[in-house]
Scaffold this motif. Structure first.
Motif, PDB file in Angstrom:
ATOM      1  N   LYS A 149       0.499  -1.215  -0.242  1.00  0.00           N
ATOM      2  CA  LYS A 149      -0.098   0.126  -0.064  1.00  0.00           C
ATOM      3  C   LYS A 149       0.740   1.385   0.229  1.00  0.00           C
ATOM      4  N   SER A 182       0.295  -4.784  -5.610  1.00  0.00           N
ATOM      5  CA  SER A 182      -1.479  -4.215  -5.007  1.00  0.00           C
ATOM      6  C   SER A 182      -2.267  -3.357  -5.592  1.00  0.00           C
ATOM      7  N   TYR A 240      -3.105  -1.896  -8.151  1.00  0.00           N
ATOM      8  CA  TYR A 240      -3.711  -0.463  -8.395  1.00  0.00           C
ATOM      9  C   TYR A 240      -3.607  -0.477 -10.076  1.00  0.00           C
ATOM     10  N   ASN A 256      -3.107 -10.012  -1.146  1.00  0.00           N
ATOM     11  CA  ASN A 256      -3.911  -8.955  -1.036  1.00  0.00           C
ATOM     12  C   ASN A 256      -4.302  -8.123  -1.839  1.00  0.00           C
ATOM     13  N   TYR A 288      -8.496  -6.524  -2.308  1.00  0.00           N
ATOM     14  CA  TYR A 288      -8.114  -4.971  -2.395  1.00  0.00           C
ATOM     15  C   TYR A 288      -9.851  -4.391  -3.730  1.00  0.00           C
TER      16      TYR A 288
END
Ligand SMILES: Nc1ncnc2c1ncn2[C@@H]1O[C@H](CSCC[C@H](N)C(=O)O)[C@@H](O)[C@H]1O
Ligand SMILES: Nc1ncnc2c1ncn2[C@@H]1O[C@H](CSCC[C@H](N)C(=O)O)[C@@H](O)[C@H]1O
Lengths: 226, 61, 226, 61
Positions: C17, C49, C51, C77, C81
């Motif tokens: 993160k 992550s 993103y 992880n 998310y």
């Protein structure tokens, strides 16, 4: 009025230098991205004062740098602004490029492409002239999403093409390019007055001016010849 | 224009080769002369060192 | 230590993160440039992550978005998310991509490529997996011209490749890409304290920090598959 | 993983097809199972919905 007549007048007025100064704010970022290797041949379509050629020679060590313009007066001025023997100018029209197949490594154009009488054909011509794997960096401030540019047509006699982002991508693909990139390149250099000074002569609100320059900026579409 | 420009120039009308005729040159540039389409026979002027390759109907001599 | 061990530790620490937050400063500009059309399949190499996948789904309406990572903990992880059914994660290594030929339209990688054990081979794998005309957007902060990054190797057990700009271009070309663009994307978001606050914990001088973030920023190399 | 991921996955070792064996799935995802290389016979686990396609020598079961 023809392209020649319209832009000969601009050149005689010194508007070539005014454009260089304003366009440089975003053009410098666009030029910096180009994958030009030392010794390669570059072409600037609608070269105006020819600043892009000078920059590509200075920053990337381009080999030969040619500027095409439909206005003899623009070309004449541009020729006077440099004595670099590797920079040359040609008067010609976007629709019938006077260059041999695969004769150019990379092409650039700033605020000129949309004046082409037949822009689809101009892209085909570019795909012919640029070698496979070479790029065309096409930068415009006049495009559909830039609502602040829509009125520009009123002040100019040459008909302008106002594509949106996806129309640019489609047209590039139809003409024989892969689309490698599309971006809004912000103008971070233009000074935007504090809110209290609005409306100015040109801008009703500060928000509109910020949107025009910092957010929309210059639309860049990059094609790679298949 | 430098003579090396001839390497990449062609006739805008049909992309065929051009022939160079020189009237005036200085040390390394051709200043006045003409380019002639080897297929079309079209004549394109070189003035003040700049070749004018506008298609004939767009040119104003 | 292996990639798996090193980055599993990072994931467990929550560094995924932290990286997302810092890398987003430049990654958002890189992602915005990608010519992804609605419905196309995208791949994120060393996704962390994840993103980038979420962004490409949200902003470009990418069809399927897959993240590859060598660390099972990172992938675990990343999966937590998002609940977007069109985003998926795969554990795998850069050197042996588990994807079929021409199965991906565009690939992206941020701060991950240089961990490849054999980066030339990773590029060949990408050129195999991405369809002709598709792009690979490769973004790195660790590269030769960024002198401020040179010491990073000291703190990490995985061997890192430190190419310069032209080595990136050459390697892309050797692997079967056309190079469409290379750029330094500045980080305009990181706050740089006033001169009086230097030296800080991380920076001797303000000039060095400005150079690192505003001038050098992230090196982007864009390849188009031949 | 969604079953549609099978369209693009292949065996990392030789890029041949994979066969899917499912142990557990929920509404639209495969949670536990394995992918088997049709040529190599290599077995790649699917754990917590994520396929692990690391080459065998890099994997730690
Ligand atoms: N059809 C056409 N063929 C060739 N040149 C053209 C053209 N239409 C417009 N131009 C040229 O394109 C230029 C647009 S103005 C932009 C000039 C320069 N690129 C700059 O950024 O400042 C003018 O010089 C004009 O003469
Ligand atoms: N050889 C390799 N194969 C697959 N993944 C690798 C790898 N080497 C490093 N990675 C992964 O690459 C990531 C680098 S950290 C960057 C994560 C993310 N792209 C971001 O911008 O924040 C880590 O998640 C690490 O596990």
């Amino acid at each position: 009025m023809s392209v020649r007549e319209e832009f000969d007048t601009w050149a005689a007025d010194g508007r070539d230098k005014g454009m260089e100064e304003r366009h440089w704010h975003t053009a410098k970022h666009v030029l910096a991205r180009m994958p030009v290797e030392a010794g390669e041949t570059v072409l600037d379509l609608g070269t105006g004062s020819g600043y892009a050629l000078r920059a590509l020679r200075d920053t990337k060590n381009a080999g030969r740098a040619y500027g095409l313009d439909g206005s003899p007066e623009m070309a004449r001025n541009a020729r006077e602004y440099t004595d670099d023997p590797n920079v040359g100018f040609v008067v010609g029209d976007f629709d019938e490029l006077p260059f041999a197949d695969d004769s150019v490594d990379h092409a650039f154009s700033m605020e000129a492409f949309y004046y082409a009488a037949d822009p689809e054909h101009t892209l085909e011509e570019l795909a012919r002239v640029v070698r496979p794997g070479g790029t065309f960096y096409c930068a415009v401030n006049y495009y559909e999403e830039n609502v602040h540019s829509h009125e520009w047509q009123e002040n100019i006699s040459v008909e302008m093409t106002r594509w949106n982002r996806s129309e640019y991508r489609d047209a590039f693909r139809n003409a024989g390019f892969y689309v490698a990139e599309q971006d809004n390149v912000p103008d971070l250099d233009i000074e935007i007055p504090p809110a209290a000074e609005f409306p100015t002569d040109s801008w009703q609100t500060r928000e509109a001016m910020v949107e025009r320059y910092r957010t929309l900026g210059t639309l860049l579409t990059v094609g790679v010849v298949r | 224009m430098k003579e090396s420009l001839m390497d990449i120039l062609c006739d805008p009308l049909d992309k065929s080769d051009l022939e160079l005729e020189v009237d005036e040159r200085d040390d390394d540039e051709i200043l006045e002369g003409r380019l002639i389409g080897t297929e079309t026979g079209e004549v394109y002027p070189i003035e003040d060192g700049i070749p004018n390759l506008l298609p004939p109907d767009m040119r104003d001599d």
